[in-house]
Design a protein around this motif. Structure first.
Motif, PDB file in Angstrom:
ATOM      1  N   LYS A 171      -6.286 -13.770   4.801  1.00 17.80           N
ATOM      2  CA  LYS A 171      -7.743 -13.935   4.887  1.00 17.80           C
ATOM      3  C   LYS A 171      -8.422 -13.487   3.589  1.00 17.80           C
ATOM      4  CE  LYS A 171      -8.370 -15.788   8.782  1.00 17.80           C
ATOM      5  NZ  LYS A 171      -8.929 -17.136   8.840  1.00 17.80           N
ATOM      6  N   VAL A 172      -7.884 -12.442   2.955  1.00 13.07           N
ATOM      7  CA  VAL A 172      -8.416 -11.976   1.670  1.00 13.07           C
ATOM      8  C   VAL A 172      -8.225 -13.065   0.615  1.00 13.07           C
ATOM      9  CG1 VAL A 172      -8.127 -10.288  -0.177  1.00 13.07           C
ATOM     10  CG2 VAL A 172      -8.115  -9.541   2.181  1.00 13.07           C
ATOM     11  N   ALA A 173      -7.034 -13.684   0.606  1.00 20.22           N
ATOM     12  CA  ALA A 173      -6.768 -14.758  -0.351  1.00 20.22           C
ATOM     13  C   ALA A 173      -7.680 -15.953  -0.092  1.00 20.22           C
ATOM     14  CB  ALA A 173      -5.304 -15.186  -0.262  1.00 20.22           C
TER      15      ALA A 173
ATOM     16  N   ALA B  95       2.118 -13.083   1.930  1.00 16.37           N
ATOM     17  CA  ALA B  95       1.169 -14.025   2.535  1.00 16.37           C
ATOM     18  C   ALA B  95       0.174 -14.598   1.519  1.00 16.37           C
ATOM     19  CB  ALA B  95       0.445 -13.358   3.699  1.00 16.37           C
ATOM     20  N   PRO B  96      -0.425 -13.789   0.624  1.00 18.52           N
ATOM     21  CA  PRO B  96      -1.350 -14.370  -0.355  1.00 18.52           C
ATOM     22  C   PRO B  96      -0.653 -15.305  -1.343  1.00 18.52           C
ATOM     23  CG  PRO B  96      -1.644 -11.999  -0.249  1.00 18.52           C
ATOM     24  CD  PRO B  96      -0.446 -12.327   0.554  1.00 18.52           C
ATOM     25  N   ILE B  97       0.602 -15.002  -1.672  1.00 20.06           N
ATOM     26  CA  ILE B  97       1.338 -15.860  -2.615  1.00 20.06           C
ATOM     27  C   ILE B  97       1.514 -17.243  -2.014  1.00 20.06           C
ATOM     28  CG2 ILE B  97       3.524 -16.181  -3.820  1.00 20.06           C
ATOM     29  CD1 ILE B  97       3.730 -13.112  -3.932  1.00 20.06           C
TER      30      ILE B  97
ATOM     31  N   LYS C  85      -5.670  -3.549   8.189  1.00 21.48           N
ATOM     32  CA  LYS C  85      -5.934  -3.937   6.795  1.00 21.48           C
ATOM     33  C   LYS C  85      -4.664  -4.254   6.023  1.00 21.48           C
ATOM     34  CE  LYS C  85      -8.396  -0.275   5.718  1.00 21.48           C
ATOM     35  NZ  LYS C  85      -9.241   0.643   4.957  1.00 21.48           N
ATOM     36  N   ALA C  86      -3.539  -3.692   6.445  1.00 16.44           N
ATOM     37  CA  ALA C  86      -2.286  -3.864   5.705  1.00 16.44           C
ATOM     38  C   ALA C  86      -1.415  -4.977   6.271  1.00 16.44           C
ATOM     39  CB  ALA C  86      -1.515  -2.556   5.694  1.00 16.44           C
ATOM     40  N   THR C  87      -1.934  -5.803   7.167  1.00 16.81           N
ATOM     41  CA  THR C  87      -1.130  -6.852   7.793  1.00 16.81           C
ATOM     42  C   THR C  87      -1.113  -8.109   6.933  1.00 16.81           C
ATOM     43  OG1 THR C  87      -3.043  -7.658   9.032  1.00 16.81           O
ATOM     44  CG2 THR C  87      -1.653  -6.003  10.100  1.00 16.81           C
ATOM     45  N   PRO C  88      -0.098  -8.959   7.116  1.00 18.56           N
ATOM     46  CA  PRO C  88      -0.065 -10.233   6.383  1.00 18.56           C
ATOM     47  C   PRO C  88      -1.235 -11.151   6.726  1.00 18.56           C
ATOM     48  CG  PRO C  88       2.096  -9.738   7.287  1.00 18.56           C
ATOM     49  CD  PRO C  88       1.153  -8.721   7.826  1.00 18.56           C
ATOM     50  N   TYR C  89      -1.717 -11.087   7.972  1.00 16.10           N
ATOM     51  CA  TYR C  89      -2.859 -11.917   8.365  1.00 16.10           C
ATOM     52  C   TYR C  89      -4.105 -11.527   7.569  1.00 16.10           C
ATOM     53  CZ  TYR C  89      -6.634 -13.853  11.166  1.00 16.10           C
ATOM     54  OH  TYR C  89      -7.760 -14.515  11.565  1.00 16.10           O
TER      55      TYR C  89
ATOM     56  N   VAL D  19      -3.667 -13.220 -11.109  1.00 17.26           N
ATOM     57  CA  VAL D  19      -4.000 -12.668  -9.797  1.00 17.26           C
ATOM     58  C   VAL D  19      -3.187 -11.390  -9.622  1.00 17.26           C
ATOM     59  CG1 VAL D  19      -3.906 -13.023  -7.316  1.00 17.26           C
ATOM     60  CG2 VAL D  19      -4.493 -14.914  -8.813  1.00 17.26           C
ATOM     61  N   TYR D  20      -3.876 -10.287  -9.371  1.00 10.96           N
ATOM     62  CA  TYR D  20      -3.221  -9.008  -9.127  1.00 10.96           C
ATOM     63  C   TYR D  20      -3.352  -8.695  -7.644  1.00 10.96           C
ATOM     64  CZ  TYR D  20      -3.136  -8.314 -14.155  1.00 10.96           C
ATOM     65  OH  TYR D  20      -2.897  -8.453 -15.498  1.00 10.96           O
ATOM     66  N   ILE D  21      -2.207  -8.604  -6.952  1.00 14.86           N
ATOM     67  CA  ILE D  21      -2.180  -8.287  -5.530  1.00 14.86           C
ATOM     68  C   ILE D  21      -1.672  -6.862  -5.386  1.00 14.86           C
ATOM     69  CG2 ILE D  21      -1.193  -8.869  -3.290  1.00 14.86           C
ATOM     70  CD1 ILE D  21      -0.761 -11.719  -4.427  1.00 14.86           C
ATOM     71  N   GLN D  22      -2.504  -5.987  -4.841  1.00 16.61           N
ATOM     72  CA  GLN D  22      -2.100  -4.605  -4.604  1.00 16.61           C
ATOM     73  C   GLN D  22      -2.004  -4.417  -3.098  1.00 16.61           C
ATOM     74  OE1 GLN D  22      -4.542  -1.680  -6.486  1.00 16.61           O
ATOM     75  NE2 GLN D  22      -3.448   0.019  -5.560  1.00 16.61           N
TER      76      GLN D  22
END
Length: 150
Positions: free
Chosen positions: A87-89, A117-119, A79-83, A43-46
């Protein structure tokens, strides 16, 4: 060019077409997608200041699925928020639930609000093998501009 017309046919309909076609002609059929079972993925998180992109690849680096905060409808600085990143994850997990993923290697890139947040979200569902920060670091940077002469 316009939109392409997509026809959905079952395997039974395709087999009937082959049987009813003339014996001398050969019809080419598109490969029917089968459910893949991939246990180990990356998983690549940018996470930038403007957006959060998450890409899921297999061990060779071939993209299996991707999602971003902008594609989910978040606009501007949201778009750059942890929330938005969580949601993307969540959207990515919904895309890959039939792949049979068990182990994840996570690679985090850049400095933005949606890094952790995605982790956490992936940690609830899957076994995380490793987490690596692959943010590019300049060793000496670019050559500075010449001083301005007035």
């Amino acid at each position: 060019m316009g939109k392409k017309k997509v026809l959905k046919q079952t395997t039974e309909d395709l087999l009937k077409e082959i049987e009813t076609s003339e014996e001398g002609t050969i019809k080419t059929l598109k490969k029917i997608k089968s459910v893949k079972h991939i246990e180990n993925c990356r998983v690549y998180i940018q996470a930038t200041y403007n957006n959060t992109l998450i890409t899921l690849t297999n061990e060779n680096g071939n993209v299996l699925a991707w999602s971003s905060a902008g594609s989910l409808g978040f606009k501007g600085p949201k778009k750059a928020t942890p929330y938005a990143a969580s949601k993307v994850a969540e959207h990515l997990i919904a895309k890959i639930e039939n792949l049979g993923v068990k182990n994840l290697e996570i690679f985090v890139k850049r400095i933005g609000g949606g890094r952790e947040a995605p982790i956490r979200f992936f940690g609830e569902k899957y076994n995380i093998v490793s987490i690596k920060d692959i943010t590019p670091i300049p060793h000496n940077g670019c050559r500075p501009k010449k001083p301005r002469r007035v």
